[in-house]
Design a protein around this motif. Structure first.
Motif, PDB file in Angstrom:
ATOM      1  N   ALA A  23      70.069 -35.499 -17.329  1.00 61.39           N
ATOM      2  CA  ALA A  23      70.305 -34.032 -17.043  1.00 61.39           C
ATOM      3  C   ALA A  23      69.073 -33.196 -17.751  1.00 61.39           C
ATOM      4  O   ALA A  23      68.584 -33.613 -18.631  1.00 61.39           O
ATOM      5  CB  ALA A  23      71.415 -33.615 -17.953  1.00 61.39           C
ATOM      6  N   CYS A  24      68.800 -32.360 -17.057  1.00 59.41           N
ATOM      7  CA  CYS A  24      67.699 -31.430 -17.261  1.00 59.41           C
ATOM      8  C   CYS A  24      68.094 -30.011 -17.057  1.00 59.41           C
ATOM      9  O   CYS A  24      68.048 -29.588 -15.794  1.00 59.41           O
ATOM     10  CB  CYS A  24      66.360 -31.922 -16.515  1.00 59.41           C
ATOM     11  N   ILE A  25      68.879 -29.375 -18.001  1.00 56.55           N
ATOM     12  CA  ILE A  25      69.242 -27.937 -17.679  1.00 56.55           C
ATOM     13  C   ILE A  25      70.167 -27.740 -16.838  1.00 56.55           C
ATOM     14  O   ILE A  25      71.327 -27.794 -16.882  1.00 56.55           O
ATOM     15  CB  ILE A  25      68.231 -26.751 -17.964  1.00 56.55           C
ATOM     16  N   THR A  26      69.844 -27.656 -15.512  1.00 57.26           N
ATOM     17  CA  THR A  26      70.645 -27.334 -14.323  1.00 57.26           C
ATOM     18  C   THR A  26      70.585 -28.312 -13.138  1.00 57.26           C
ATOM     19  O   THR A  26      71.189 -28.491 -12.243  1.00 57.26           O
ATOM     20  CB  THR A  26      70.312 -25.892 -13.738  1.00 57.26           C
ATOM     21  N   ARG A  27      69.905 -29.553 -13.500  1.00 59.20           N
ATOM     22  CA  ARG A  27      69.698 -30.548 -12.623  1.00 59.20           C
ATOM     23  C   ARG A  27      70.013 -32.011 -13.020  1.00 59.20           C
ATOM     24  O   ARG A  27      69.826 -32.224 -14.291  1.00 59.20           O
ATOM     25  CB  ARG A  27      68.234 -30.503 -12.292  1.00 59.20           C
ATOM     26  N   LEU A  28      70.173 -32.668 -12.435  1.00 53.47           N
ATOM     27  CA  LEU A  28      70.208 -34.165 -12.644  1.00 53.47           C
ATOM     28  C   LEU A  28      69.052 -34.843 -12.036  1.00 53.47           C
ATOM     29  O   LEU A  28      68.676 -34.817 -10.760  1.00 53.47           O
ATOM     30  CB  LEU A  28      71.415 -34.944 -11.709  1.00 53.47           C
ATOM     31  N   VAL A  40      71.376 -36.499   1.635  1.00 50.84           N
ATOM     32  CA  VAL A  40      70.981 -35.101   0.933  1.00 50.84           C
ATOM     33  C   VAL A  40      72.459 -34.247   1.486  1.00 50.84           C
ATOM     34  O   VAL A  40      72.991 -33.500   0.520  1.00 50.84           O
ATOM     35  CB  VAL A  40      69.991 -34.508   1.406  1.00 50.84           C
ATOM     36  N   GLN A  41      72.816 -34.436   2.413  1.00 53.36           N
ATOM     37  CA  GLN A  41      73.926 -33.628   3.084  1.00 53.36           C
ATOM     38  C   GLN A  41      75.317 -33.927   2.158  1.00 53.36           C
ATOM     39  O   GLN A  41      76.164 -33.035   1.880  1.00 53.36           O
ATOM     40  CB  GLN A  41      74.196 -33.824   4.536  1.00 53.36           C
ATOM     41  N   ALA A  42      75.495 -35.281   2.055  1.00 48.58           N
ATOM     42  CA  ALA A  42      76.561 -35.696   1.113  1.00 48.58           C
ATOM     43  C   ALA A  42      76.478 -35.157  -0.179  1.00 48.58           C
ATOM     44  O   ALA A  42      77.478 -34.810  -1.014  1.00 48.58           O
ATOM     45  CB  ALA A  42      76.681 -37.277   0.935  1.00 48.58           C
ATOM     46  N   LEU A  43      75.430 -34.991  -0.764  1.00 44.88           N
ATOM     47  CA  LEU A  43      74.937 -34.476  -2.127  1.00 44.88           C
ATOM     48  C   LEU A  43      75.401 -32.895  -2.030  1.00 44.88           C
ATOM     49  O   LEU A  43      75.933 -32.415  -3.025  1.00 44.88           O
ATOM     50  CB  LEU A  43      73.678 -34.771  -2.644  1.00 44.88           C
ATOM     51  N   LYS A  44      75.052 -32.180  -1.100  1.00 46.55           N
ATOM     52  CA  LYS A  44      75.264 -30.846  -0.792  1.00 46.55           C
ATOM     53  C   LYS A  44      76.892 -30.666  -0.850  1.00 46.55           C
ATOM     54  O   LYS A  44      77.491 -29.666  -1.068  1.00 46.55           O
ATOM     55  CB  LYS A  44      74.752 -30.117   0.307  1.00 46.55           C
ATOM     56  N   GLN A  45      77.629 -31.587  -0.052  1.00 50.58           N
ATOM     57  CA  GLN A  45      79.148 -31.629   0.194  1.00 50.58           C
ATOM     58  C   GLN A  45      79.740 -31.975  -1.344  1.00 50.58           C
ATOM     59  O   GLN A  45      80.722 -31.513  -1.197  1.00 50.58           O
ATOM     60  CB  GLN A  45      79.423 -32.408   1.315  1.00 50.58           C
ATOM     61  N   ALA A  46      79.066 -32.550  -2.013  1.00 53.05           N
ATOM     62  CA  ALA A  46      79.731 -32.755  -3.346  1.00 53.05           C
ATOM     63  C   ALA A  46      79.393 -31.705  -4.181  1.00 53.05           C
ATOM     64  O   ALA A  46      79.947 -31.794  -5.456  1.00 53.05           O
ATOM     65  CB  ALA A  46      78.981 -34.064  -3.928  1.00 53.05           C
ATOM     66  N   GLY A  50      71.312 -27.787  -4.269  1.00 50.89           N
ATOM     67  CA  GLY A  50      70.001 -28.071  -3.847  1.00 50.89           C
ATOM     68  C   GLY A  50      69.575 -29.687  -4.017  1.00 50.89           C
ATOM     69  O   GLY A  50      70.279 -30.032  -5.098  1.00 50.89           O
ATOM     70  N   VAL A  51      68.810 -30.020  -3.245  1.00 53.55           N
ATOM     71  CA  VAL A  51      68.395 -31.603  -3.685  1.00 53.55           C
ATOM     72  C   VAL A  51      66.644 -31.619  -3.312  1.00 53.55           C
ATOM     73  O   VAL A  51      66.038 -31.088  -2.430  1.00 53.55           O
ATOM     74  CB  VAL A  51      68.974 -32.483  -2.646  1.00 53.55           C
ATOM     75  N   LEU A  52      65.984 -31.760  -4.399  1.00 51.53           N
ATOM     76  CA  LEU A  52      64.515 -31.972  -4.216  1.00 51.53           C
ATOM     77  C   LEU A  52      64.317 -33.512  -4.276  1.00 51.53           C
ATOM     78  O   LEU A  52      64.668 -34.205  -5.379  1.00 51.53           O
ATOM     79  CB  LEU A  52      63.841 -31.222  -5.226  1.00 51.53           C
ATOM     80  N   THR A  53      63.255 -33.941  -3.426  1.00 56.80           N
ATOM     81  CA  THR A  53      62.972 -35.427  -3.380  1.00 56.80           C
ATOM     82  C   THR A  53      61.641 -35.489  -3.394  1.00 56.80           C
ATOM     83  O   THR A  53      60.641 -34.571  -2.660  1.00 56.80           O
ATOM     84  CB  THR A  53      63.551 -36.197  -2.254  1.00 56.80           C
ATOM     85  N   VAL A  61      70.333 -30.279  -7.956  1.00 58.36           N
ATOM     86  CA  VAL A  61      70.531 -29.202  -8.647  1.00 58.36           C
ATOM     87  C   VAL A  61      71.990 -28.771  -8.748  1.00 58.36           C
ATOM     88  O   VAL A  61      72.875 -28.704  -7.513  1.00 58.36           O
ATOM     89  CB  VAL A  61      69.688 -27.876  -8.074  1.00 58.36           C
ATOM     90  N   VAL A  62      72.740 -28.890  -9.850  1.00 55.05           N
ATOM     91  CA  VAL A  62      74.228 -28.865 -10.066  1.00 55.05           C
ATOM     92  C   VAL A  62      74.647 -27.642 -10.919  1.00 55.05           C
ATOM     93  O   VAL A  62      75.724 -27.310 -11.074  1.00 55.05           O
ATOM     94  CB  VAL A  62      74.779 -30.226 -10.439  1.00 55.05           C
ATOM     95  N   GLY A  63      73.712 -26.905 -11.421  1.00 57.80           N
ATOM     96  CA  GLY A  63      74.078 -25.920 -12.244  1.00 57.80           C
ATOM     97  C   GLY A  63      74.355 -26.201 -13.672  1.00 57.80           C
ATOM     98  O   GLY A  63      73.941 -27.284 -14.238  1.00 57.80           O
ATOM     99  N   ALA A  64      75.134 -25.429 -14.376  1.00 56.34           N
ATOM    100  CA  ALA A  64      75.314 -25.689 -15.806  1.00 56.34           C
ATOM    101  C   ALA A  64      76.206 -26.942 -16.109  1.00 56.34           C
ATOM    102  O   ALA A  64      76.116 -27.221 -17.282  1.00 56.34           O
ATOM    103  CB  ALA A  64      75.972 -24.261 -16.654  1.00 56.34           C
ATOM    104  N   GLU A  65      76.851 -27.746 -15.169  1.00 56.60           N
ATOM    105  CA  GLU A  65      77.555 -28.514 -15.458  1.00 56.60           C
ATOM    106  C   GLU A  65      76.750 -29.924 -15.372  1.00 56.60           C
ATOM    107  O   GLU A  65      77.287 -31.002 -15.599  1.00 56.60           O
ATOM    108  CB  GLU A  65      78.579 -28.816 -14.593  1.00 56.60           C
ATOM    109  N   ALA A  66      75.353 -30.010 -15.434  1.00 57.11           N
ATOM    110  CA  ALA A  66      74.462 -30.815 -15.329  1.00 57.11           C
ATOM    111  C   ALA A  66      74.657 -32.125 -16.447  1.00 57.11           C
ATOM    112  O   ALA A  66      74.832 -33.076 -16.077  1.00 57.11           O
ATOM    113  CB  ALA A  66      73.055 -30.464 -15.259  1.00 57.11           C
ATOM    114  N   GLU A  67      74.813 -31.593 -17.631  1.00 61.26           N
ATOM    115  CA  GLU A  67      74.898 -32.414 -18.796  1.00 61.26           C
ATOM    116  C   GLU A  67      76.310 -33.280 -18.701  1.00 61.26           C
ATOM    117  O   GLU A  67      76.365 -34.360 -18.989  1.00 61.26           O
ATOM    118  CB  GLU A  67      74.883 -31.753 -20.109  1.00 61.26           C
TER     119      GLU A  67
END
Length: 77
Positions: A23-28, A40-46, A50-53, A61-67
């Motif tokens: 985890a890195c602040i707001t990202r996995l 990527v679409q499945a990750l967004k549906q989850a 956002g998703v960076l590759t 990118v999942v927000g504050a719940e990353a940890e």
């Protein structure tokens, strides 16, 4: 276990495709064996905002719940 964590694992190509996760602040930050298995679409549906590759590195990118999501995913791997 978290349904969202399982959906993220699935979007990353399954547990066997994930080689590293943190985890890195707001990202996995993850590394995967086969980048073409990432959906990527499945990750967004989850719930990913956002998703960076870049090759085998995938940042979800999942927000504050990353940890807490990272902890759940690590428990499931």
């Amino acid at each position: 276990m978290s349904v969202k964590a399982q959906r993220i694992i699935d979007g990353l190509g399954g547990a066997e495709n994930i080689t590293d996760l943190e985890a890195c602040i707001t990202r996995l930050r993850t590394e995967v064996r086969d980048p073409s298995a990432v959906n990527v679409q499945a990750l967004k549906q989850a719930g990913a905002h956002g998703v960076l590759t870049s090759g085998p590195v995938v940042q979800v990118v999942v927000g504050a719940e990353a940890e807490s999501l990272a902890d759940d995913i690590k428990d499931m791997l």
